[in-house]
Design a protein around this motif. Structure first.
Motif, mmCIF file in Angstrom:
data_model
loop_
_atom_site.group_PDB
_atom_site.id
_atom_site.type_symbol
_atom_site.label_atom_id
_atom_site.label_comp_id
_atom_site.label_asym_id
_atom_site.label_seq_id
_atom_site.Cartn_x
_atom_site.Cartn_y
_atom_site.Cartn_z
ATOM 1 N N ILE A 8 -4.539 -1.287 10.166
ATOM 2 C CA ILE A 8 -4.354 -2.721 9.967
ATOM 3 C C ILE A 8 -3.248 -3.207 10.899
ATOM 4 N N VAL A 9 -3.232 -4.499 11.164
ATOM 5 C CA VAL A 9 -2.171 -5.124 11.950
ATOM 6 C C VAL A 9 -1.367 -6.012 11.012
ATOM 7 N N ALA A 40 -4.910 -8.508 10.724
ATOM 8 C CA ALA A 40 -6.265 -8.040 11.042
ATOM 9 C C ALA A 40 -6.507 -6.681 10.405
ATOM 10 N N LEU A 41 -7.777 -6.393 10.133
ATOM 11 C CA LEU A 41 -8.196 -5.127 9.539
ATOM 12 C C LEU A 41 -9.184 -4.432 10.461
ATOM 13 N N GLY A 42 -9.156 -3.095 10.439
ATOM 14 C CA GLY A 42 -10.132 -2.323 11.202
ATOM 15 C C GLY A 42 -11.485 -2.323 10.508
ATOM 16 N N ALA A 59 -6.978 -9.990 5.155
ATOM 17 C CA ALA A 59 -6.141 -10.736 6.092
ATOM 18 C C ALA A 59 -5.444 -11.853 5.327
ATOM 19 N N GLY A 60 -4.154 -12.017 5.577
ATOM 20 C CA GLY A 60 -3.367 -13.034 4.888
ATOM 21 C C GLY A 60 -2.549 -12.491 3.731
ATOM 22 N N ASP A 61 -2.820 -11.259 3.276
ATOM 23 C CA ASP A 61 -2.042 -10.659 2.189
ATOM 24 C C ASP A 61 -0.613 -10.394 2.652
ATOM 25 N N ALA A 90 2.656 -1.986 -1.530
ATOM 26 C CA ALA A 90 2.297 -2.980 -2.545
ATOM 27 C C ALA A 90 1.909 -4.289 -1.881
ATOM 28 N N VAL A 91 1.166 -5.097 -2.630
ATOM 29 C CA VAL A 91 0.829 -6.459 -2.206
ATOM 30 C C VAL A 91 1.743 -7.399 -2.974
ATOM 31 N N ILE A 92 2.375 -8.337 -2.267
ATOM 32 C CA ILE A 92 3.257 -9.318 -2.896
ATOM 33 C C ILE A 92 2.406 -10.506 -3.321
#
Length: 93
Positions: A8-9, A40-42, A59-61, A90-92
């Protein structure tokens, strides 16, 4: 930039320039934050049966990651981190 496979980027968030007490920090004293936004995701991790695993991220997380995670890449004067999805802690929300 389009990452490959399970990578991921992430664009790192800006670090704080002042402390809670109002002290202005010089660049040498700033720590790079271990949080950012997925840009971005692979294509996903390749599984044994030849299919691709879905990402748990989108994307955007906004995410937290280890301070040593990923490789720093600069594109068009913007710094990004290229890392594996497993490096995200973790995701915020």
């Amino acid at each position: 930039m389009q990452p490959l496979g399970e990578r991921i980027v992430v664009q790192r968030e800006e670090s704080e320039t002042t402390t809670a007490g109002g002290i202005v920090l010089p660049d040498s004293a700033k720590e790079k934050p271990a949080r950012g936004t997925v840009v971005a995701l692979g294509t996903g991790k390749l599984l044994d049966d030849g299919s691709r695993a879905d990402f748990q991220l989108a994307a955007g997380d906004r995410v937290l990651f280890s301070s040593y995670a990923g490789e720093t890449v600069e594109v068009d004067d913007t710094e990004y981190l290229l890392m594996r999805e497993d490096d995200v802690l973790a995701v915020i929300e």
